[in-house]
Motif scaffolding. Structure first.
Motif, PDB file in Angstrom:
ATOM      1  N   GLY A  83       0.790  -1.225   0.000  1.00 14.67           N
ATOM      2  CA  GLY A  83       0.000   0.000   0.000  1.00 14.67           C
ATOM      3  C   GLY A  83       0.820   1.273   0.000  1.00 14.67           C
ATOM      4  O   GLY A  83       2.047   1.259  -0.071  1.00 14.67           O
ATOM      5  N   HIS A  84       0.153   2.376   0.039  1.00 13.41           N
ATOM      6  CA  HIS A  84       0.664   3.731   0.053  1.00 13.41           C
ATOM      7  C   HIS A  84       1.219   4.180  -1.286  1.00 13.41           C
ATOM      8  O   HIS A  84       0.745   5.142  -1.856  1.00 13.41           O
ATOM      9  N   HIS A  85       2.243   3.506  -1.819  1.00 11.01           N
ATOM     10  CA  HIS A  85       2.773   3.958  -3.096  1.00 11.01           C
ATOM     11  C   HIS A  85       2.055   3.306  -4.263  1.00 11.01           C
ATOM     12  O   HIS A  85       2.046   3.817  -5.370  1.00 11.01           O
ATOM     13  N   LEU A  86       1.492   2.131  -4.025  1.00 12.94           N
ATOM     14  CA  LEU A  86       0.774   1.410  -5.076  1.00 12.94           C
ATOM     15  C   LEU A  86      -0.615   1.093  -4.532  1.00 12.94           C
ATOM     16  O   LEU A  86      -0.830   1.155  -3.330  1.00 12.94           O
ATOM     17  N   PRO A  87      -1.556   0.783  -5.426  1.00 14.23           N
ATOM     18  CA  PRO A  87      -2.893   0.427  -4.927  1.00 14.23           C
ATOM     19  C   PRO A  87      -2.813  -0.715  -3.923  1.00 14.23           C
ATOM     20  O   PRO A  87      -2.086  -1.682  -4.121  1.00 14.23           O
ATOM     21  N   GLY A  88      -3.540  -0.572  -2.844  1.00 15.89           N
ATOM     22  CA  GLY A  88      -3.488  -1.563  -1.771  1.00 15.89           C
ATOM     23  C   GLY A  88      -3.630  -0.824  -0.461  1.00 15.89           C
ATOM     24  O   GLY A  88      -4.124   0.291  -0.432  1.00 15.89           O
ATOM     25  N   GLY A  89      -3.173  -1.432   0.607  1.00 20.03           N
ATOM     26  CA  GLY A  89      -3.201  -0.732   1.891  1.00 20.03           C
ATOM     27  C   GLY A  89      -3.904  -1.521   2.962  1.00 20.03           C
ATOM     28  O   GLY A  89      -4.361  -2.649   2.733  1.00 20.03           O
ATOM     29  N   GLY A  90      -3.973  -0.910   4.126  1.00 23.55           N
ATOM     30  CA  GLY A  90      -4.471  -1.617   5.294  1.00 23.55           C
ATOM     31  C   GLY A  90      -5.935  -1.972   5.188  1.00 23.55           C
ATOM     32  O   GLY A  90      -6.343  -3.071   5.566  1.00 23.55           O
ATOM     33  N   PHE A  91      -6.735  -1.067   4.629  1.00 27.59           N
ATOM     34  CA  PHE A  91      -8.161  -1.322   4.623  1.00 27.59           C
ATOM     35  C   PHE A  91      -8.506  -2.508   3.735  1.00 27.59           C
ATOM     36  O   PHE A  91      -9.166  -3.454   4.166  1.00 27.59           O
ATOM     37  N   ILE A  92      -8.013  -2.449   2.488  1.00 28.52           N
ATOM     38  CA  ILE A  92      -8.357  -3.524   1.554  1.00 28.52           C
ATOM     39  C   ILE A  92      -7.710  -4.833   2.003  1.00 28.52           C
ATOM     40  O   ILE A  92      -8.308  -5.914   1.918  1.00 28.52           O
ATOM     41  N   GLY A  93      -6.493  -4.732   2.547  1.00 26.24           N
ATOM     42  CA  GLY A  93      -5.831  -5.919   3.063  1.00 26.24           C
ATOM     43  C   GLY A  93      -6.626  -6.542   4.188  1.00 26.24           C
ATOM     44  O   GLY A  93      -6.820  -7.766   4.230  1.00 26.24           O
ATOM     45  N   GLY A  94      -7.108  -5.697   5.074  1.00 25.46           N
ATOM     46  CA  GLY A  94      -7.906  -6.198   6.193  1.00 25.46           C
ATOM     47  C   GLY A  94      -9.170  -6.881   5.714  1.00 25.46           C
ATOM     48  O   GLY A  94      -9.569  -7.926   6.244  1.00 25.46           O
ATOM     49  N   LEU A  95      -9.784  -6.313   4.679  1.00 26.44           N
ATOM     50  CA  LEU A  95     -10.995  -6.934   4.137  1.00 26.44           C
ATOM     51  C   LEU A  95     -10.693  -8.315   3.587  1.00 26.44           C
ATOM     52  O   LEU A  95     -11.418  -9.288   3.869  1.00 26.44           O
ATOM     53  N   ILE A  96      -9.597  -8.419   2.814  1.00 27.81           N
ATOM     54  CA  ILE A  96      -9.268  -9.719   2.217  1.00 27.81           C
ATOM     55  C   ILE A  96      -8.915 -10.719   3.323  1.00 27.81           C
ATOM     56  O   ILE A  96      -9.333 -11.880   3.292  1.00 27.81           O
ATOM     57  N   GLY A  97      -8.157 -10.248   4.319  1.00 29.45           N
ATOM     58  CA  GLY A  97      -7.826 -11.124   5.438  1.00 29.45           C
ATOM     59  C   GLY A  97      -9.067 -11.612   6.151  1.00 29.45           C
ATOM     60  O   GLY A  97      -9.188 -12.792   6.510  1.00 29.45           O
ATOM     61  N   ALA A  98     -10.041 -10.694   6.326  1.00 32.99           N
ATOM     62  CA  ALA A  98     -11.282 -11.083   6.997  1.00 32.99           C
ATOM     63  C   ALA A  98     -12.019 -12.113   6.168  1.00 32.99           C
ATOM     64  O   ALA A  98     -12.538 -13.102   6.697  1.00 32.99           O
ATOM     65  N   VAL A  99     -12.028 -11.911   4.836  1.00 29.05           N
ATOM     66  CA  VAL A  99     -12.736 -12.867   3.970  1.00 29.05           C
ATOM     67  C   VAL A  99     -12.102 -14.245   4.105  1.00 29.05           C
ATOM     68  O   VAL A  99     -12.807 -15.264   4.148  1.00 29.05           O
TER      69      VAL A  99
END
Lengths: 121, 499, 140
Positions: free
Chosen positions: C28-44
């Protein structure tokens, strides 16, 4: 494009008001979901729509080249969606717990906080 | 510099995290108490800075206004933060006595501290969308606090509270969206000019009405208050006290902020509506209270009628009226939270909150009787307590405008408030207990009642101090009102400040 | 759900998705991604696991209760934001330390508070969503 979005927002709002007028709390909740989507669309549309120009910065540049879509409403909508998601999930849980404890989703039958007055006194 | 503004929000948030991790241990409640003390210190530091410099602002993450999130404190915001911290501390002490361990281990203190953080954030933010976020932080914590501890009545009350508050939030949010569409900014200081220069002033007035409805539901003004008496009498007393003291005031504060800073283009129209709304709020609230026989339901209806005075101060829109409104806001938070605390202790002593089923408290708990008299008479506006000065300022402002009807209604509502307070006094304290026995303080362990009486006594002392030495508070309110009516200081501080 | 195919496939999927969520977080931060979307995928990924093996098993696999994860994440995110206090900047100002260079292009990698904040967000989202879904799954 804005006109179409405005119509969609209107239809969503109308449907949500219709649903929210129901006595059934689940219908109310669905109305709330629709209304929250209508509001998100309102924010999105109020940032003006730019066709096919994502707000992305090309590699090696400091700023986007040329005209791009307004990224701020998108950020606002994302925040609003996340918050709305949390609140609706909470409300759904509350409705479910309410149904289990009170055996009803009819808001007219939920008279536990304010019981009917005893008129015989 | 900017950290002075951050700490009153960050401290309760961090306390919430630590208190949640320690929720299963007795340490949790002491952490919450310590956090509340620290919040009070942080808000006192903020107050000192504001008294020193007038208006202070800070740009988060080094993003300059109007692009980044601004935190800003003027006199009004600073005093609201301080009063939030004071009420929070009182509630944290009161909760030591009232909240059972099962509820504590559900994370009660974490939710409570989150609520305080949300309320403080709403007072300090200078960005409209950020205000929405703080409203939500506050709401989600309040939803959970309202239903925590179970019970059918709490769930029922919670469903109604949640439903109406969510709708109001959505109205508020769509107002934000439309306002952004018209002006292209969401920074409140920047909005002042952008709104004044907007081409479509008709649309601005429509948006102003959306904000009035959205905040009006939170503030519980006349046609929109039905959720309040339906829910405030069910949760724990500590919770209903903090709700009664703070939550509706956030709505009033937001109204005051938006309708002095941003929506001042059509004062003749918007504030005229506010006058009628305020008068009807005052009157229906007090009439509703007259029909109730439950301690907390009476108090809930009185919140509504008192909200009318505050919005009236805003609606009259003169320096004196706004000064009265600010003074009323501060006075009312202290007094109303205190009355709910008293209701909780009365229940501990007498066993119920239904006035028909209790009595004899004057005999069995004379100290409580005295501590009830102070906020109750202050609420009704007896001199020399704080409520007298608050009402005096508002009525005087109305008379100066030759608004005799407004002054008449304010005085009439004050009179009817006395009726309700004497009703509580007569039924709960004066008449003998209907079941024939004298309710004695033995019913609750002394440790519990001691924790509950400390905040009551503290807040009552504050009421007396404000009543007998109103000078500094009135002067403070005057400066706050001046800043509200002429926000050029606010605007330049926010837009000009370099991080 | 008692489907052998699903249960067998879930094991593979869960691990894959969870690793992908960490990849999204770090990218995340420099490229698309980040904590929010990562957290969603992890939750899934954990939701898939709980669908396959039941919420009790999934809770055991998580080891810590999701509510605690969320609150810890909130604390980490806040502290990451407050770190700028020591450098005299306002709240949430990103603090960067470039290893082997002085900018994004020249350095090998960076140590920064933004990533710590993102990790906090990741934990909040993971914990928040899992506590909701587990509660719903256990009800039924």
């Amino acid at each position: 494009m804005e006109a179409l979005t405005a119509i969609v927002i209107g239809v969503l709002t109308a449907a949500s008001v219709y649903l929210m007028l129901a006595r059934n709390f689940m219908r109310f909740l669905f109305g709330l979901v629709l209304l929250s989507n209508a509001v998100n669309l309102t924010i999105f549309a109020s940032g003006r729509m730019t066709k096919g120009a994502p707000a992305l910065v090309p590699y090696g540049e400091d700023a986007p080249l040329g005209v791009v879509g307004n990224a701020l409403p998108q950020a606002l909508v994302l925040t609003a969606i996340v918050i709305g998601f949390g609140l609706l999930a909470f409300t759904l849980a509350l409705a479910f717990e309410g149904y289990r404890r009170m055996n009803s989703v009819d808001t007219d039958e939920m008279r536990f906080a304010e019981p009917k007055e005893d008129t015989t006194k | 510099m900017s950290w002075v503004l951050v700490m009153p929000i960050a401290v309760p948030f961090l306390t919430a995290v630590v208190a949640y991790l320690a929720r299963n241990y007795p340490a949790g409640r002491w952490i919450s108490l310590a956090g509340s003390v620290l919040s009070l210190v942080a808000s006192a530091v903020l107050m000192a800075a504001v008294l020193d410099q007038g208006v202070i602002a800070a740009q988060m993450s080094n993003w300059n206004a109007p692009f980044g999130i601004t935190l800003v404190a003027d006199y009004l915001a600073a005093v609201m933060v301080v009063i939030t911290a004071i009420t929070g501390l009182a509630t944290a002490i009161y909760a030591l006595g009232e909240i059972p361990e099962e509820t504590e281990s559900l994370g009660f203190y974490a939710l409570f501290q989150t609520l305080i953080a949300g309320v403080t954030g709403a007072f300090l933010t200078g960005d409209l969308f950020n205000l929405y976020v703080w409203f939500e932080v506050m709401l989600i914590a309040s939803f959970s606090l309202l239903v925590i501890g179970g019970g059918k009545d709490r769930l029922d009350a919670g469903i109604k509270y949640v439903a109406l508050n969510l709708v109001s939030t959505l109205v508020f949010l769509s107002g934000i969206g439309l306002l952004y569409g018209v002006t292209g900014t969401l920074n409140m200081a920047d909005l002042r000019e952008a709104v004044a220069n907007a081409e479509n002033q008709g649309l601005i007035t429509v948006i102003a009405m959306m904000f009035m409805v959205g905040f009006g539901v939170k503030a519980a003004v006349f046609p929109l208050f039905f959720w309040l008496p339906a829910s405030y009498h069910t949760p724990y007393f500590a919770i209903s006290a903090i709700f009664a003291g703070l939550l509706t005031k956030v709505g009033v504060y937001a109204l005051m902020r938006m309708f002095t800073l941003v929506f001042v283009g059509d004062v003749g129209f918007t504030h005229e509506i506010l006058i009628w709304v305020s008068l009807l709020t005052m009157f229906t609230g007090v009439i509703g209270a007259a029909a109730q026989t439950d301690f907390r339901k009476i108090l809930s209806f009185h919140i509504i009628s008192q909200i009318g005075y505050m919005t009236l101060g805003l609606a009259l829109f003169t320096p004196l009226a706004l000064m009265g409104g600010v003074f009323y806001l501060v006075h009312h938070i202290i007094v109303k939270a205190n009355l709910f605390f008293v209701a909780g202790l009365a229940k501990q002593y007498a066993g119920d909150t239904d006035l028909n089923r209790i009595g004899g408290l004057y005999k069995s708990a004379p100290l409580l009787a005295v501590l009830f008299i102070i906020p109750a008479f202050s609420l009704a506006g007896f001199p020399p307590l704080s409520g007298f000065w608050a009402k005096y300022l508002i009525v005087k402002a109305a008379i100066e405008l030759d608004a005799w009807f407004v002054a008449f209604v304010s005085l009439l509502v004050g009179l009817l408030t006395i009726f309700s307070m004497t009703k509580i006094w007569g039924m709960a304290f004066w008449k003998p207990h209907p079941e024939g026995y004298d309710p004695t303080p033995d019913r609750a362990p002394p440790k519990v009642t001691r924790a509950m009486i400390v905040p009551i006594a503290g807040l009552a002392a504050m009421t007396i101090v404000i009543g007998f030495y109103p000078e500094p508070f009135v002067q403070f309110a005057q400066t706050a009102a001046t800043q509200l009516l002429d926000p050029s200081d606010y605007v330049t501080t926010v837009l000009g400040v370099q991080p | 759900m008692n489907s052998i195919i699903f249960t067998a496939a879930a094991r593979l999927l869960v691990a894959l998705m969870f690793v992908f969520s960490l990849f999204m977080l770090l990218r995340g931060h420099h490229l698309p991604g980040g904590g929010f979307i990562g957290g969603l995928i992890g939750a899934v990924s954990f939701i898939v696991y709980s669908l396959a093996c039941g919420p009790a098993e999934a809770r055991k696999a998580l080891r810590i209760t999701p509510e605690v994860i969320a609150m810890l994440g909130l604390g980490i995110a806040l502290l990451a934001g407050m770190f700028s206090f020591f450098l005299g900047d306002p709240l949430f100002t990103g603090q960067w330390y470039w290893v082997g260079g002085d900018s994004y292009e020249t350095s090998a990698f960076s140590l920064n508070t933004v990533l710590v904040f993102d990790i906090g967000v990741y934990l909040v989202v993971l914990g928040g969503i899992l506590s909701l879904t587990y509660a719903f799954e256990e009800e039924t």
